[in-house]
Design a protein around this motif. Sequence first.
Motif, PDB file in Angstrom:
ATOM      1  N   LEU A 163      -5.758  29.468  31.177  1.00 38.35           N
ATOM      2  CA  LEU A 163      -5.301  28.125  30.839  1.00 38.35           C
ATOM      3  C   LEU A 163      -6.283  27.093  31.365  1.00 38.35           C
ATOM      4  N   SER A 164      -6.491  26.045  30.587  1.00 44.86           N
ATOM      5  CA  SER A 164      -7.249  24.905  31.083  1.00 44.86           C
ATOM      6  C   SER A 164      -6.300  23.973  31.832  1.00 44.86           C
ATOM      7  N   PRO A 165      -6.810  23.072  32.669  1.00 44.73           N
ATOM      8  CA  PRO A 165      -5.941  22.111  33.350  1.00 44.73           C
ATOM      9  C   PRO A 165      -5.102  21.287  32.380  1.00 44.73           C
ATOM     10  N   GLU A 166      -5.701  20.919  31.244  1.00 43.75           N
ATOM     11  CA  GLU A 166      -4.957  20.127  30.273  1.00 43.75           C
ATOM     12  C   GLU A 166      -3.789  20.929  29.703  1.00 43.75           C
ATOM     13  N   GLN A 167      -4.016  22.210  29.456  1.00 42.18           N
ATOM     14  CA  GLN A 167      -2.941  23.048  28.944  1.00 42.18           C
ATOM     15  C   GLN A 167      -1.818  23.224  29.973  1.00 42.18           C
ATOM     16  N   VAL A 168      -2.192  23.357  31.237  1.00 39.54           N
ATOM     17  CA  VAL A 168      -1.184  23.470  32.294  1.00 39.54           C
ATOM     18  C   VAL A 168      -0.315  22.220  32.318  1.00 39.54           C
ATOM     19  N   ASP A 216       0.176  20.047  29.942  1.00 44.77           N
ATOM     20  CA  ASP A 216       0.969  19.933  28.717  1.00 44.77           C
ATOM     21  C   ASP A 216       2.186  20.859  28.765  1.00 44.77           C
ATOM     22  N   LEU A 217       1.983  22.109  29.179  1.00 39.95           N
ATOM     23  CA  LEU A 217       3.097  23.060  29.255  1.00 39.95           C
ATOM     24  C   LEU A 217       4.128  22.630  30.300  1.00 39.95           C
ATOM     25  N   THR A 218       3.658  21.996  31.366  1.00 38.13           N
ATOM     26  CA  THR A 218       4.585  21.522  32.400  1.00 38.13           C
ATOM     27  C   THR A 218       5.403  20.336  31.894  1.00 38.13           C
ATOM     28  N   GLU A 219       4.744  19.409  31.225  1.00 39.81           N
ATOM     29  CA  GLU A 219       5.440  18.228  30.693  1.00 39.81           C
ATOM     30  C   GLU A 219       6.496  18.629  29.669  1.00 39.81           C
ATOM     31  N   ARG A 220       6.223  19.678  28.913  1.00 41.58           N
ATOM     32  CA  ARG A 220       7.167  20.111  27.878  1.00 41.58           C
ATOM     33  C   ARG A 220       8.207  21.090  28.409  1.00 41.58           C
ATOM     34  N   GLY A 221       8.140  21.371  29.725  1.00 48.59           N
ATOM     35  CA  GLY A 221       9.141  22.224  30.339  1.00 48.59           C
ATOM     36  C   GLY A 221       8.921  23.702  30.126  1.00 48.59           C
ATOM     37  N   VAL A 222       7.778  24.079  29.537  1.00 48.77           N
ATOM     38  CA  VAL A 222       7.490  25.502  29.340  1.00 48.77           C
ATOM     39  C   VAL A 222       7.176  26.153  30.678  1.00 48.77           C
ATOM     40  N   ILE A 223       6.302  25.488  31.466  1.00 45.43           N
ATOM     41  CA  ILE A 223       6.107  25.898  32.854  1.00 45.43           C
ATOM     42  C   ILE A 223       7.163  25.175  33.674  1.00 45.43           C
ATOM     43  N   ALA A 224       8.016  25.936  34.343  1.00 47.56           N
ATOM     44  CA  ALA A 224       9.151  25.317  35.044  1.00 47.56           C
ATOM     45  C   ALA A 224       9.479  26.120  36.293  1.00 47.56           C
ATOM     46  N   GLY A 252       9.828  27.859  39.744  1.00 45.37           N
ATOM     47  CA  GLY A 252       8.875  28.302  40.749  1.00 45.37           C
ATOM     48  C   GLY A 252       7.463  28.480  40.247  1.00 45.37           C
ATOM     49  N   MET A 253       7.257  28.474  38.904  1.00 41.42           N
ATOM     50  CA  MET A 253       5.898  28.591  38.375  1.00 41.42           C
ATOM     51  C   MET A 253       5.135  27.275  38.507  1.00 41.42           C
ATOM     52  N   ILE A 254       5.837  26.155  38.655  1.00 44.32           N
ATOM     53  CA  ILE A 254       5.160  24.866  38.777  1.00 44.32           C
ATOM     54  C   ILE A 254       4.259  24.818  40.014  1.00 44.32           C
ATOM     55  N   PRO A 255       4.792  25.101  41.216  1.00 45.70           N
ATOM     56  CA  PRO A 255       3.893  25.055  42.371  1.00 45.70           C
ATOM     57  C   PRO A 255       2.770  26.090  42.301  1.00 45.70           C
ATOM     58  N   LYS A 256       2.978  27.207  41.586  1.00 43.54           N
ATOM     59  CA  LYS A 256       1.912  28.205  41.472  1.00 43.54           C
ATOM     60  C   LYS A 256       0.741  27.670  40.647  1.00 43.54           C
ATOM     61  N   THR A 257       1.038  27.071  39.500  1.00 46.41           N
ATOM     62  CA  THR A 257      -0.049  26.544  38.666  1.00 46.41           C
ATOM     63  C   THR A 257      -0.695  25.321  39.321  1.00 46.41           C
ATOM     64  N   GLU A 258       0.117  24.486  39.973  1.00 47.21           N
ATOM     65  CA  GLU A 258      -0.460  23.344  40.699  1.00 47.21           C
ATOM     66  C   GLU A 258      -1.395  23.837  41.807  1.00 47.21           C
TER      67      GLU A 258
END
Length: 514
Positions: free
Chosen positions: A225-230, A232-240, A242-248
């Motif tokens: 994933l690119s930072p922009e994709q991360v 975008d997926l977070t804003e749309r609730g796809v990444i939600a 406990g996965m949020i702090p992992k990708t951050e």
Amino acid sequence: MKKQLANMRDSIATARTLSEALPYLQRYAGAVVVVKFGGNAMGDEEAMAEFARDIVLMRQVGVNPVVVHGGGPMINDLLGRLGIKSEFVRGKRVTDKATVEVVEMVLSGLVNKRIVQAINDQGGRAVGISGKDDDLMVCVADDPELGFVGKPVEMNVQVLRDLYGAGIIPVVAPVATGMEDNETFNVNGDTAAGAIAGALQADRLILLTDVAGVKDETGAVVTQLSPEQVRDLTERGVIAGGMIPKTETALAALEAGVRAVVILDGRIPNACLLELFHRPWRGLADPLAAAPGEAARRRLMLARIEALAEAQALSILGGFAARPDDPLPKGTATVLLLGPREPGFWAHLTAEPEWRDGRPDPIDRWSRRVIGRIACDLGAKALFPFGGPPYAPFYRWALRSGRAHVSPIRLLVHDEAGLFVSYRGALALREALPLPPPPPSPCEGCARPCLTACPAGALSSAGYDLDRCHGWLATALGADCLTHGCAARRACPRSQAYARVADQSAYHMGQFHR
């Protein structure tokens, strides 16, 4: 008999696996690898023992593992028994004063010591600490909504270096001190692991999870994933959750200088070993792409290397990304090939002390000093085409760079330097640098005058007749080549544009024919 054959096949497979692991073992020898361990595996004795064996094996083969753990299920269990309700905001626990006391009790006490004991039981040497010890991790409040949840603002990782430098595996509980006296913060385990990895400039940050990895809208695991994709997926609730702090954490760690971050399914047996010491396979997530700031930093580093080389009348004449099986210094990610920058190299070299001191091999001695100093400034390793045997495979490296090609007379031709390209040395760097795509071969569309230029007929499409060349140079007719350089090289249009001076060619011809 069948059992014996099965045992033999198993033994052969084991031996093959060990043999295939050799380049990866060499690559990661001395590397710092931060592993975030957490989830339900911590409550499973068998999974805990397997994880501990993996960590001990990593240490045994020369890796410096640093374990950072969570403990969410155990915290939830004790809070529930005490009647303290937990709330979560953006995947992070809201922590009031009563909760932070329980968190510290569970993380620094129960969980930390279980992991330490498991590693020691497998023959390792582990020491458990928390972010409070030696002010390893100093925090401020991450968000007023989260209470005593800390955001690391100061890292003091020398205690970790001291431990793994002594052969001890640090096991870190994510509990930190604050800026005020007697202040305690609960730090998300992934956040703590990323901060520690960044402060250590770790080679790898491995985040173990209880799920297959980051998934897209369809539920398929995304391997890069690119930072922009991360975002975008977070804003749309796809990444939600406990996965949020992992990708951050992954993106922040890359920005801080960690070489690679991988989010792994920790339920897969020996996941860490497979990631480090086995050929890539699709069951594990690929490292996340570097954040824009990291990419910019790497471009700046490449520009800095170009400037250091130019100050010594050198150019980067090519480079390539290292592979695990390359015979290169451990940890090498990029190799850059250095050669003369024209015009100007000869005037620069002949003013240097090595040229004027009257001792043999002035160019090689100058190359060792100058390229060695550049390597030292960059924390790299200098490699040279001389000084063997064994000799570094510069011919193979030149072709691999894509900027040198086999010419019609079978010798190398370079897109900038032309025929008889000279490499004075190379830099083996631990950084994965962005290399521009190589231009086409200079022989494309060329009339190939090199094929007919040699007056002795020593250079042709059949290759190089060395004896015939020396025989010609030993006659009076060879004086032109000895004075002005090889006639085939002078006929090459790209060599003509390179502007090598006659004195330089005469020196090299004299060294060649003596």
